[in-house]
Each structure stands twice: as C-alpha cells, then as structure tokens.
Motif scaffolding. Structure first.
Motif, PDB file in Angstrom:
ATOM      1  N   MET A 360      44.334 -26.699   1.872  1.00 44.40           N
ATOM      2  CA  MET A 360      43.595 -27.291   2.985  1.00 44.40           C
ATOM      3  C   MET A 360      43.264 -26.272   4.075  1.00 44.40           C
ATOM      4  SD  MET A 360      42.855 -30.468   2.647  1.00 44.40           S
ATOM      5  CE  MET A 360      43.161 -31.704   1.370  1.00 44.40           C
ATOM      6  N   ASP A 361      43.325 -24.989   3.749  1.00 40.62           N
ATOM      7  CA  ASP A 361      43.056 -23.957   4.763  1.00 40.62           C
ATOM      8  C   ASP A 361      41.678 -24.130   5.403  1.00 40.62           C
ATOM      9  OD1 ASP A 361      45.501 -22.815   4.354  1.00 40.62           O
ATOM     10  OD2 ASP A 361      44.776 -21.190   3.071  1.00 40.62           O
ATOM     11  N   ALA A 362      40.648 -24.332   4.567  1.00 41.96           N
ATOM     12  CA  ALA A 362      39.280 -24.436   5.083  1.00 41.96           C
ATOM     13  C   ALA A 362      39.099 -25.704   5.912  1.00 41.96           C
ATOM     14  CB  ALA A 362      38.267 -24.411   3.934  1.00 41.96           C
ATOM     15  N   VAL A 363      39.654 -26.811   5.442  1.00 32.65           N
ATOM     16  CA  VAL A 363      39.525 -28.081   6.180  1.00 32.65           C
ATOM     17  C   VAL A 363      40.252 -27.971   7.519  1.00 32.65           C
ATOM     18  CG1 VAL A 363      40.044 -30.553   6.159  1.00 32.65           C
ATOM     19  CG2 VAL A 363      39.316 -29.408   4.047  1.00 32.65           C
ATOM     20  N   ASN A 364      41.414 -27.342   7.517  1.00 31.03           N
ATOM     21  CA  ASN A 364      42.156 -27.170   8.761  1.00 31.03           C
ATOM     22  C   ASN A 364      41.391 -26.277   9.732  1.00 31.03           C
ATOM     23  OD1 ASN A 364      44.806 -27.627  10.185  1.00 31.03           O
ATOM     24  ND2 ASN A 364      44.761 -25.396  10.197  1.00 31.03           N
ATOM     25  N   MET A 365      40.732 -25.233   9.195  1.00 30.03           N
ATOM     26  CA  MET A 365      39.928 -24.352  10.042  1.00 30.03           C
ATOM     27  C   MET A 365      38.771 -25.126  10.665  1.00 30.03           C
ATOM     28  SD  MET A 365      39.494 -21.250  11.200  1.00 30.03           S
ATOM     29  CE  MET A 365      40.238 -20.006  10.146  1.00 30.03           C
ATOM     30  N   LEU A 366      38.128 -25.991   9.878  1.00 30.28           N
ATOM     31  CA  LEU A 366      37.046 -26.828  10.409  1.00 30.28           C
ATOM     32  C   LEU A 366      37.543 -27.752  11.515  1.00 30.28           C
ATOM     33  CD1 LEU A 366      35.148 -27.900   7.159  1.00 30.28           C
ATOM     34  CD2 LEU A 366      34.207 -26.570   9.051  1.00 30.28           C
ATOM     35  N   LEU A 367      38.734 -28.320  11.307  1.00 28.08           N
ATOM     36  CA  LEU A 367      39.300 -29.225  12.310  1.00 28.08           C
ATOM     37  C   LEU A 367      39.603 -28.479  13.610  1.00 28.08           C
ATOM     38  CD1 LEU A 367      40.276 -32.170  12.728  1.00 28.08           C
ATOM     39  CD2 LEU A 367      42.554 -31.398  12.026  1.00 28.08           C
ATOM     40  N   GLU A 368      40.177 -27.291  13.495  1.00 27.48           N
ATOM     41  CA  GLU A 368      40.467 -26.481  14.688  1.00 27.48           C
ATOM     42  C   GLU A 368      39.183 -26.081  15.402  1.00 27.48           C
ATOM     43  OE1 GLU A 368      42.829 -23.211  13.384  1.00 27.48           O
ATOM     44  OE2 GLU A 368      44.668 -24.392  13.201  1.00 27.48           O
ATOM     45  N   PHE A 369      38.173 -25.712  14.621  1.00 26.48           N
ATOM     46  CA  PHE A 369      36.878 -25.337  15.199  1.00 26.48           C
ATOM     47  C   PHE A 369      36.273 -26.520  15.953  1.00 26.48           C
ATOM     48  CE2 PHE A 369      32.240 -25.056  14.898  1.00 26.48           C
ATOM     49  CZ  PHE A 369      32.008 -23.790  15.411  1.00 26.48           C
ATOM     50  N   MET A 370      36.337 -27.710  15.344  1.00 26.09           N
ATOM     51  CA  MET A 370      35.801 -28.906  15.986  1.00 26.09           C
ATOM     52  C   MET A 370      36.528 -29.208  17.294  1.00 26.09           C
ATOM     53  SD  MET A 370      36.477 -32.396  16.503  1.00 26.09           S
ATOM     54  CE  MET A 370      37.541 -33.022  15.220  1.00 26.09           C
ATOM     55  N   GLU A 371      37.861 -29.102  17.279  1.00 25.98           N
ATOM     56  CA  GLU A 371      38.623 -29.413  18.492  1.00 25.98           C
ATOM     57  C   GLU A 371      38.337 -28.403  19.605  1.00 25.98           C
ATOM     58  OE1 GLU A 371      43.065 -30.822  19.935  1.00 25.98           O
ATOM     59  OE2 GLU A 371      42.843 -29.906  17.952  1.00 25.98           O
ATOM     60  N   LYS A 372      38.136 -27.149  19.213  1.00 23.56           N
ATOM     61  CA  LYS A 372      37.811 -26.124  20.213  1.00 23.56           C
ATOM     62  C   LYS A 372      36.490 -26.457  20.895  1.00 23.56           C
ATOM     63  CE  LYS A 372      38.672 -21.974  18.818  1.00 23.56           C
ATOM     64  NZ  LYS A 372      38.525 -20.660  18.138  1.00 23.56           N
ATOM     65  N   ARG A 373      35.501 -26.881  20.101  1.00 17.20           N
ATOM     66  CA  ARG A 373      34.205 -27.263  20.677  1.00 17.20           C
ATOM     67  C   ARG A 373      34.334 -28.517  21.550  1.00 17.20           C
ATOM     68  NH1 ARG A 373      29.530 -24.765  18.419  1.00 17.20           N
ATOM     69  NH2 ARG A 373      30.135 -22.589  18.258  1.00 17.20           N
ATOM     70  N   LEU A 374      35.175 -29.433  21.106  1.00 22.61           N
ATOM     71  CA  LEU A 374      35.396 -30.670  21.858  1.00 22.61           C
ATOM     72  C   LEU A 374      36.048 -30.363  23.206  1.00 22.61           C
ATOM     73  CD1 LEU A 374      35.574 -33.725  22.175  1.00 22.61           C
ATOM     74  CD2 LEU A 374      37.542 -33.727  20.655  1.00 22.61           C
ATOM     75  N   ASP A 375      37.036 -29.485  23.217  1.00 17.54           N
ATOM     76  CA  ASP A 375      37.721 -29.133  24.455  1.00 17.54           C
ATOM     77  C   ASP A 375      36.787 -28.448  25.451  1.00 17.54           C
ATOM     78  OD1 ASP A 375      40.072 -30.191  23.551  1.00 17.54           O
ATOM     79  OD2 ASP A 375      40.906 -28.303  22.853  1.00 17.54           O
ATOM     80  N   ARG A 376      35.847 -27.677  24.900  1.00 16.11           N
ATOM     81  CA  ARG A 376      34.923 -26.967  25.791  1.00 16.11           C
ATOM     82  C   ARG A 376      34.010 -27.948  26.517  1.00 16.11           C
ATOM     83  NH1 ARG A 376      32.943 -22.239  22.664  1.00 16.11           N
ATOM     84  NH2 ARG A 376      35.091 -21.670  23.054  1.00 16.11           N
ATOM     85  N   GLY A 377      33.592 -29.005  25.830  1.00 20.65           N
ATOM     86  CA  GLY A 377      32.820 -30.073  26.474  1.00 20.65           C
ATOM     87  C   GLY A 377      31.413 -29.702  26.875  1.00 20.65           C
ATOM     88  N   HIS A 378      30.893 -28.573  26.381  1.00 22.48           N
ATOM     89  CA  HIS A 378      29.570 -28.100  26.800  1.00 22.48           C
ATOM     90  C   HIS A 378      28.543 -28.405  25.718  1.00 22.48           C
ATOM     91  CE1 HIS A 378      26.544 -25.674  28.727  1.00 22.48           C
ATOM     92  NE2 HIS A 378      26.424 -24.896  27.666  1.00 22.48           N
ATOM     93  N   LYS A 379      27.456 -29.101  26.072  1.00 15.42           N
ATOM     94  CA  LYS A 379      26.389 -29.440  25.124  1.00 15.42           C
ATOM     95  C   LYS A 379      26.967 -29.981  23.817  1.00 15.42           C
ATOM     96  CE  LYS A 379      22.875 -26.245  26.843  1.00 15.42           C
ATOM     97  NZ  LYS A 379      21.977 -25.103  26.516  1.00 15.42           N
ATOM     98  N   LEU A 380      27.714 -31.058  23.931  1.00 14.37           N
ATOM     99  CA  LEU A 380      28.437 -31.591  22.772  1.00 14.37           C
ATOM    100  C   LEU A 380      27.512 -31.949  21.614  1.00 14.37           C
ATOM    101  CD1 LEU A 380      31.140 -33.853  24.464  1.00 14.37           C
ATOM    102  CD2 LEU A 380      31.463 -31.634  23.365  1.00 14.37           C
ATOM    103  N   LYS A 381      26.325 -32.432  21.910  1.00  9.97           N
ATOM    104  CA  LYS A 381      25.417 -32.824  20.832  1.00  9.97           C
ATOM    105  C   LYS A 381      25.089 -31.630  19.942  1.00  9.97           C
ATOM    106  CE  LYS A 381      21.171 -35.422  20.043  1.00  9.97           C
ATOM    107  NZ  LYS A 381      20.137 -36.244  20.685  1.00  9.97           N
ATOM    108  N   GLU A 382      24.838 -30.473  20.559  1.00 11.38           N
ATOM    109  CA  GLU A 382      24.465 -29.282  19.795  1.00 11.38           C
ATOM    110  C   GLU A 382      25.683 -28.569  19.212  1.00 11.38           C
ATOM    111  OE1 GLU A 382      23.445 -29.885  22.889  1.00 11.38           O
ATOM    112  OE2 GLU A 382      21.297 -30.233  22.684  1.00 11.38           O
ATOM    113  N   THR A 383      26.787 -28.547  19.954  1.00 13.76           N
ATOM    114  CA  THR A 383      27.922 -27.715  19.546  1.00 13.76           C
ATOM    115  C   THR A 383      28.970 -28.462  18.722  1.00 13.76           C
ATOM    116  OG1 THR A 383      29.120 -28.163  21.617  1.00 13.76           O
ATOM    117  CG2 THR A 383      27.650 -26.254  21.580  1.00 13.76           C
ATOM    118  N   LEU A 384      29.163 -29.749  19.007  1.00 15.71           N
ATOM    119  CA  LEU A 384      30.244 -30.497  18.360  1.00 15.71           C
ATOM    120  C   LEU A 384      29.801 -31.232  17.096  1.00 15.71           C
ATOM    121  CD1 LEU A 384      33.183 -31.697  18.477  1.00 15.71           C
ATOM    122  CD2 LEU A 384      32.194 -33.582  19.783  1.00 15.71           C
TER     123      LEU A 384
END
Length: 590
Positions: A360-384
């Motif tokens: 699950m390395d790749a899926v976990n990386m995707l999840l971490e990437f998604m949460e990082k974008r979510l935490d940033r909160g900037h232009k969520l439609k484009e980034t998240l």
C-alpha cells in the motif's frame, strides 16, 4: 563598451545586407532586450519591420554566429503578442521549423516555394537571390540535420513556442506544417546522448503547447504517432528505469533499494519528466470517458507502473517534489480505472506498508499528498480534487484499497462527544469540507467518505452526522435511508464499546451525544399544539408566496421536492396533530 543603439539604426544596419554590420547591430539589440518581456506600442511597426528583415536574412546562407543572432532576435520579438505578423505566415513558420530541425519532407516543398516569394519583399525589392533561394534552403536544411548547431535549434524552438502561445493563426499554421511529426521523430531519439537537455526540454515544451492548444494534434499524436508509447519511453529513459518484473519498476543500478532511500532526481530529470507528464495529461484527457481495447489497456498499465515510480520518487527540494507529484496525480486520474491496479502490483518488501497482503505504499503516498493539500486550504478545487477523486475511484473498484483507506480515514468510532466536523483527524477535516461553499469540493469530499462507508446510508450518517450527509443523500434520493447501487462486500461495521454505550443517546442530526433538551411543547394542550402547527404552516405559506424561501418536503422517491401552494392548502385542511392520534415519526429509519 557597446553604445546603446535605437531601433531605426539597427534596422538601417540590417538593410545594408552585410552580415558583419547586421551581426553587430543584432548583438547590441539582443544585449539590451534579452530580459525584456513588455514592449511599448509606439515602436510596434519598427519591431515588425525588424522581424521581416531578420526572417529574410535567415533564408540566406549565413555564418553560424549570424544565424544564432537572428534567431535570438526572433525569440525576443516573438514575446510581443501584438507584433507577430512577420512570424505567423506559412513561409516564416517553415523557416523557423527548418532551423529547429523539425521540418517534414512532405511540407518542405510548398513551404519553401512560398518563402521565395516573401523573401523578395522582405529584402525591400532586391530579388536577385530569389532564384537560388530554394536550393540554398535545401542545402542548409541538409547541413543542419547532419551537423546540428544545438544553440540554433533551441533558439528556433523557443521562438515557435512564443508564437504558438500568443497567436491562433500561428497554431493553425503549425498544425498545417505537421510540426508534431518532426518533433515526434526527434523524441524517438531519447536514448541518443547527442541531444542536450535544452533541446530535449524545448522539444517537449513545443509538444505540450501543440497538444494543449489543438485537439486535432492530440488525436494525431496518440493515434498516428503512438504518443502514449512514445512518451512513456521518454519518461522511462528520463527517470533511468529498469524493469525487475512485469509492471514493476526500479531505478537502474539501484534495484532492491527502497524508494525513500534513493537519492533525489536531478533538476534536469525532474524538468523533463514534468513536461512529459503534462503532455500525457493533455492526450489522455478523455480516456476515462471511453472504453479502451486490450492493446490500449496494456499501454496504460505500463504507463501506470511508471507513474507509480514517479509517485514514490523525490525531486531536489520539497516544493519541486510536490509539483512533480501533482503532475503525476493529475495524470493518474486520467488513466482507465481498471488500470489503477498497477498501484498495488509491487511485492511487499521490508519497510513497505502492507495491508491484507498488498503493498500500500503508493496508496498511502496519495493519501498523505491529499491531506497535505487539504491542510494548505489554498484553491482546493484545483489542488485537492485530483487526488481526492483518484482515491475515491481507486477505493470504489479495489476492495483492499477501500479497506486500507477506511482504516486510515474512518477508524472505529470512539469519540461520541464532539461533532464529526470538530477536531484535527482526517475524518474531521473531510467532514468540514462537506459544507464547503464550493459545490464541487463539497460533493467530492462527501463522495469519498460515502464510498469508504460502502455507500451505506446508516454508516455514512454514523460517521458524518445526518446534517452534514443530507446534501449527498438528497442528491442520490437516499434521504429515506438504504444503500446505493455500488458493488461492495458484506463485511460488518464493527462498533467500539464507547459507541455501543452511547448509541441510544446520539443525536443522528449532529452525530454526537447531546444534553437532553427541555420539550418546548411540554404543558401544552392538544389544541395549543395544533394552533402552533397551523401558525407555522401559515408562516411558511406567506414566505413562500413572497419568494423569500422555497419550502421543501421529502417525496416517496427519497428526494426533496417543492411544497406547492396546493400542498400547503392540504396541510391547512388536514392538521398535522389530532388529539386522538399519536405523532408519527420516521426519523430513526436513516
């Protein structure tokens, strides 16, 4: 130190036709204007005249230094989107394509015949060389291909990129000249060390612009020029990959080393890889909307394996790594959904994240990437949304992925005192998005959680609260409860002791245990209750008639529908509360 020279003086020097004078004048202009990206309107005509003269020079036999100076001048002039007329004719584009080394034999003859006519005009009526121009052009094209001056090629590519970026006519001419074929031919030479990084980069940048701006070129690159395979090989070579097993990649010379222990990709590798990813995104944009055959699916699965390697690789610096991963995620979202199983293909190794026997390395990386974008909160439609959509679709079609993500996002519920949207856990952050002002963001977050709940209404409400869930349930016609049509296994939803103890006291609307509130109707007679109910009906009716609100009711299909004046009239004649009948509530059905 060179004296500053005005544009008219430079034009006069070039009009003499002498290479040495022209070279000196152009080098002065280049030195002054090399970093200029904004231009005054007053000199627009002079810049166009300079462009015509320089193009005429380029169709003569020139010494290499003069070729380079002319093309550097075109690069600078082509930054001005209002003065591109000298560069957007078929003859001008053919000249630049020839210097870029991407002119195709099929487009050479008519293009250069047209060039001869324009050359006479460009040289102020001195047409003495016109009869020999075509043979000179062909000789020079041959010389360029045999012994390419890569600085010249790069300057020509940069000029064409500027023209395409700013001018629609230039885009049409580029398509007509089949420039994509010329670039594709050179892209096939990705293993040839002859070509510098700059030539490779601007070949890719030109391909990106052509595919971004022209739908027909996208189709041509994929179907006629086998673009997926061609660009996949480019990406493979750029990243220096080897294939220890089918659909399993490693960095050549570093097989068996975990990705996190590998040195970061070089800046040049990352630059090339990101251009390739952007082009692939353009040409695969509609892939998820159509069926692919077995051959195409094999290509996409091969590409998916390379993208998994991209996802697990790091660039030089956190910002560059995130940008690299962002392009990778965008492209993964375009792949046919059945091909996403390549993310789970690699064997479980020491240090891997394993779940249900799957890597699950790749899926976990995707999840971490998604949460990082979510935490940033900037232009969520484009980034998240790209990463959130990708996780949703992966979870929908792969049981192991869904169960792994659910263990991370919706672990067994223990906190029954705080609302689902309160807190710093990933579940809390996603539930907060379910009431976001942007409808796309709101819907995507709700869809992800709904899929993790196997599209079960009761489970969805348990983790999000009925109030947060109502939007998605109303859109799906599920406000009366039940399950949507997804295909999921029948495993049970385990309940913690904390949840079991508090379950009876949980308010389904908010999803938490709340202090018992006093009954506002306590002490009222049945007649008083009926009076208050009718008073409320009349208030709704008044607000509805003045269009301040639109009252709604739950239909038999589980969807909300408008309460019409007729409905309100019926309520008036059929009171909700009758002394002999107990109140009927379906609230617990959800």
């Amino acid at each position: 130190m060179a004296m500053k020279m005005d544009l008219n003086t430079i034009i006069e020097q070039i009009e003499t036709g002498e290479q040495d004078s022209a070279l000196a004048a152009l080098q002065t202009y280049i030195k002054e204007m090399n970093q200029c990206f904004t231009f005054s309107k007053g000199e627009g005509q002079d810049r166009e005249r300079l462009g015509e003269l320089v193009l005429a020079f380029l169709n003569r036999e020139l010494q290499p230094s003069c070729q380079l100076a002319c093309l550097e001048t075109v690069r600078i002039l082509s930054r001005d989107k209002h003065c591109l007329d000298p560069f957007i004719s078929r003859s001008a584009m053919s000249t630049l394509a020839r210097y870029a080394g991407i002119v195709m034999a099929s487009s050479t003859t008519p293009a250069h015949n047209q060039q001869v006519e324009v050359q006479g005009e460009g040289e102020g009526g001195e047409g003495g060389e016109a009869a020999e121009a075509f043979s000179d052009v062909m000789k020079e094209a041959s010389a360029l291909s045999e012994n390419p001056d890569q600085e010249v090629i790069v300057e020509a590519l940069k000029s064409i990129c500027n023209i395409l970026l700013h001018n629609e006519t230039g885009q049409v001419v580029a398509a007509d000249l089949q420039l994509i074929k010329g670039v594709a031919e050179r892209l096939k030479q990705c293993h040839d060390p002859t070509w510098t990084h700059e030539v490779r980069f601007f070949d890719l940048r030109l391909t990106f612009l052509l595919t971004a701006l022209r739908v027909d070129i996208r189709a041509q690159l994929v179907q006629e020029l086998h673009g997926i395979s061609l660009l996949g090989n480019q990406l493979d070579t750029t990243l220096g990959l080897c294939w220890p097993d089918t659909l399993e990649t490693a960095r050549a010379g570093s097989e068996g080393i975990p990705p996190e222990e590998l040195p970061p990709l070089s800046r040049q590798q990352t630059e090339l890889a990101m251009e390739i990813l952007k082009i692939l995104f353009n040409v695969t944009f509609d892939t998820t909307r159509r069926k692919v055959d077995e051959e195409e699916a094999a290509e996409y699965r091969h590409l998916g394996a390379i993208l998994r390697h991209c996802l697990m690789s790091h660039a030089d610096g956190d910002e560059r790594t995130e940008e690299f991963h962002s392009h990778t995620v965008n492209l993964l979202g375009n792949l046919p959904l059945p091909c996403l199983d390549v993310l789970l293909m690699p064997k479980v190794q020491q240090g891997s994240i394993e779940y249900m026997g799957v890597n699950m390395d790749a899926v976990n990386m995707l999840l971490e990437f998604m949460e990082k974008r979510l935490d940033r909160g900037h232009k969520l439609k484009e980034t998240l949304l790209p990463s959130l959509n990708l996780l949703t679709e992966s979870a929908r079609i792969h049981r192991e992925t869904r169960k792994f993500l659910r263990s991370k996002v919706l672990p067994p519920l223990r906190d029954v005192k705080n609302r689902p949207e309160v807190g710093s856990a990933l579940r809390n952050k996603l539930v907060r998005l379910m009431t976001h002002i942007d409808t796309d963001v709101k819907d995507c977050a709700a869809e992800f959680l709904f899929v993790l709940c196997k599209e079960s209404v009761s489970r969805f409400i348990k983790y999000t609260g009925y109030g947060n869930a109502a939007g998605l349930l109303a859109a799906r016609g599920l406000l009366r409860g039940g399950r949507d049509s997804g295909n999921y296994s029948e495993d049970e939803d385990s309940e913690t002791e904390e949840y079991k103890e508090a379950k009876a006291q949980i308010n389904p609307i908010t999803g938490v245990v709340e202090e018992e509130q006093p009954n506002p109707m306590e002490g009222m007679t049945e007649e008083q209750k009926e009076y208050e109910a009718m008073k409320l009906v009349h208030m709704f009716d008044k607000l509805s008639r003045t269009n301040l609100i639109q009252p709604m009711q739950l239909g038999m299909d589980g969807r909300m529908r408008e309460i019409t004046p007729d409905d309100l009239q019926k309520l008036t004649h059929n009171p909700l509360f009758r002394p002999q009948e107990p109140a009927n509530s379906d609230e617990d059905e959800a």
